[in-house]
Design an enzyme around this catalytic site. Structure first.
Site, PDB file in Angstrom:
ATOM      1  N   SER A 332       0.815  -1.226   0.000  1.00 20.35           N
ATOM      2  CA  SER A 332       0.000   0.000   0.000  1.00 20.35           C
ATOM      3  C   SER A 332       0.843   1.269   0.000  1.00 20.35           C
ATOM      4  CB  SER A 332      -0.946   0.004   1.201  1.00 20.35           C
ATOM      5  OG  SER A 332      -0.222  -0.167   2.410  1.00 20.35           O
ATOM      6  N   ASP A 575      -2.823   6.103  11.788  1.00 22.41           N
ATOM      7  CA  ASP A 575      -2.010   5.619  10.673  1.00 22.41           C
ATOM      8  C   ASP A 575      -0.728   6.442  10.622  1.00 22.41           C
ATOM      9  OD1 ASP A 575      -0.826   4.854   8.332  1.00 22.41           O
ATOM     10  OD2 ASP A 575      -2.583   5.140   7.061  1.00 22.41           O
ATOM     11  N   HIS A 578       1.438   5.207   6.365  1.00 17.88           N
ATOM     12  CA  HIS A 578       1.159   5.805   5.063  1.00 17.88           C
ATOM     13  C   HIS A 578       1.372   7.316   5.136  1.00 17.88           C
ATOM     14  CE1 HIS A 578      -1.256   2.010   5.042  1.00 17.88           C
ATOM     15  NE2 HIS A 578      -0.633   1.893   3.885  1.00 17.88           N
TER      16      HIS A 578
END
Length: 610
Positions: A332, A575, A578
């Site tokens: 990702s 998060d 990312h």
């Protein structure tokens, strides 16, 4: 009798004995004396008048041979034309003889100023001078002028010589301007007001210098981050960028440069695309839409130590990719980079309806692959999901259920679909930190053998070796360029991604190298494998540059609608792996762009030699 004779008129009866010539000779000395006295008086009066006029109407030039403003208490220095003494004489004559014409009125080389009586303004001035001018100079394009906080403003009708003088004075305060399309980015707060050599020169514009208040907040005087207030326009950035990319000397320096050892520089011309302008950004990365209030994390440019990365020119990138396939393969984090690239390129396309996902998808999670077509340029930007680069597998368990394993000896299933691509960017790393892979118990498989326990670093080495053998056997290096993007740093504080790790309070990058984490051992393993490959793979070693950027993660701004459990303790679900978009992945794509420019330049040089 004597008195009567003394005052007798000339030519009277008492002076009949004198002739006319004799009379005139007697009179000449007297006339000479009176003329001299009259001339002296006239000269004295004229000199005093000029002196008084100049004393109250001083030259603005501190180095003028005439009078300076002895009545002014200001220590402010102003600039004027080197020919200012001429204007002083013109002022004198115009004062006494009421003349309003200027030297430019009848001179075809000095057109009249179309913007008379215009005064440039300073946002940090404590005094201002305004002058109504009647002379004009040939109009010149503004030159790059770097100025510090000043207490003066300049005459809007300054000549080109005035502009050069301002530049000399700014040089005296230790600010430098580097020409040639590049610029040194330092810790100073700089303001650049320049027109690129590629921009058309204005036909009639007032020549002047705009001063900008250069106060800044949060200066970093340590390694890793350079803080500044770059207010250069986007147009200037793009034009300087275009000049760089056609300059052989610049390209040579770029070819020799280590892109990955440098610092983050605050640059107000970033990001490369406006927040909210790209509807393709996944919700997980769309931090502004998810309510993130601070935006400075978008304003950083990566600056290598020994060169300057060219700003990613999306129009040129579109041409570089024309008719090609650009493929991202990995986890990702590569999806992060893939979406960044699409948004950068799509922003430069005129008809955005001709940029679309092949299957009409608008969400990019859950599928094995995605492909965006740029119709007008006949190329695709694709993503193949393969978080380990080797196959995730299932085997029957003793209880009749299926058990997940990782086949270290088989490359990802989609590999045949992208092996002929023109540019391929691989990555892996983050999934190797998860519990199952980190523990390595009953999970790693080769052939039919499942290891009861295997060290994760050894498992990673075997997986990367499998991938490298596939590349050597299947990729044609004369057709395809292969890149491997390194590990992207995470910044969980107080726990890991699944145990309350947080980064929501981070709004500025790390400001000291000593706070960076150790270089990942897995990336050292990767480097050894790359060295033993037959195929050349360019290693995009972005680990260190991302380690500084603890401020760039979505943290709590990863989604809009929280689940009931998340609403109870929203700070627990963050998060910190990312990256927000626009943001850090844009810099990865700028490095990829620079790599492609260097590759193109080297190919052209080889063709010239051949």
């Amino acid at each position: 009798m004597a008195d009567a004779t003394k005052y007798s008129p000339i030519g009277s009866a008492s002076n009949n004995n004198l002739t006319l010539p004799t009379d005139l000779k007697t009179l000449f000395p007297l006339l000479k004396t009176r003329t001299t006295v009259a001339f002296a008086y006239a000269f004295t009066i004229f000199f005093v008048a000029i002196t008084v006029f100049l004393a109250f109407s001083p030259s603005q030039n501190a180095s003028s041979p005439w009078f300076t403003n002895i009545f002014s208490s200001s220590a402010t220095a102003t600039t004027s034309s080197p020919d200012s003494y001429k204007s002083q004489l013109s002022s004198v004559f115009s004062y006494f003889f009421n003349t309003t014409s200027s030297s430019s009125d009848n001179n075809p080389f000095y057109p009249p100023d179309p913007f008379p009586n215009t005064t440039s303004r300073s946002t940090n001035a404590t005094s201002q001078t305004h002058h109504n001018t009647t002379t004009s100079e040939p109009l010149q394009p503004p030159t790059t002028t770097l100025v510090t906080n000043t207490t003066t403003t300049t005459n809007s009708s300054q000549s080109h010589a005035d502009t050069l003088k301002v530049k000399e004075e700014s040089d005296a305060v230790n600010l430098t301007s580097k020409t040639g399309g590049t610029k040194n980015e330092t810790a100073a707060n700089l303001t650049s007001n320049a027109v690129s050599a590629f921009a058309p020169a204005p036909t009639h514009v007032p020549v002047g210098t705009l001063h900008q208040n250069q106060s800044s907040k949060g200066n970093y005087s340590v390694k890793g981050v350079v803080s500044g207030n770059y207010t250069a326009s986007l147009a200037k950035k793009q034009s300087n960028n275009a000049k760089d990319q056609t300059n052989d000397e610049f390209m040579e320096s770029l070819a020799k440069c280590d892109f990955f050892h440098g610092e983050w520089v605050k640059d107000d011309s970033y990001p490369l695309y406006k927040p909210g302008s790209c509807s393709l950004i996944d919700e997980q990365f769309n931090c502004i839409a998810n309510g993130r209030p601070d935006k400075d994390y978008q304003k950083y440019k990566w600056k290598p130590q020994k060169c300057t990365l060219p700003r990613l020119d999306a129009h040129r990138m579109l041409d570089l990719l024309r008719g090609k396939r650009l493929v991202f393969v990995g986890d990702s984090l590569n999806r992060n980079m893939w979406e960044s690239m699409i948004c950068i390129l799509r922003n430069a396309v005129k008809d955005k309806k001709k940029v679309y996902e092949v299957n009409g998808r608008v969400h990019f999670r859950g599928e094995a692959s995605y492909s965006f077509i740029f119709k007008d340029y006949d190329f695709t930007v694709e993503l193949f999901v393969s978080p380990f680069l080797v196959q995730e597998w299932e085997v029957p368990d003793k209880n009749g259920t299926k058990k997940e394993t990782l086949r270290l000896d088989l490359v990802g299933r989609s590999s045949d679909q992208y092996k002929d691509a023109d540019i391929i960017v691989f990555n892996t790393g983050h999934w190797w930190t998860h519990d199952k892979t980190a523990k390595g118990k009953d999970y790693y498989q080769e052939g039919s053998h499942i290891y009861n326990e295997l060290n994760v670093l050894e498992a990673f080495r075997r997986a990367i070796t499998t991938w490298s053998r596939w590349v050597d056997a299947n990729i044609n290096p004369s057709k395809s360029m292969v890149f491997f993007r390194g590990y992207s740093a995470s910044h969980f504080s107080g726990g890991q991604w699944n145990s309350g790790g947080a980064c929501d309070s981070e709004t500025v990058p790390i400001d000291n190298e000593k706070y960076l984490t150790e270089y990942p051992p897995k990336m050292r393993v990767l480097e050894k494998v790359l060295k033993n490959m037959k195929t050349h793979v360019s290693y995009l070693n972005i680990t260190r540059m991302t380690d500084f950027r603890k401020d760039g993660h979505p943290s709590i701004y990863r989604k809009q609608n929280l689940s009931p459990e998340e609403r109870k303790s929203p700070l627990r679900y963050q998060d910190c792996s990312h990256w927000c978009l626009p943001g850090v992945p844009d810099a990865w794509n700028e490095i990829l762009y620079a790599e492609l420019l260097v590759r193109q330049y080297k190919n052209k040089q080889q063709q010239k030699k051949a």
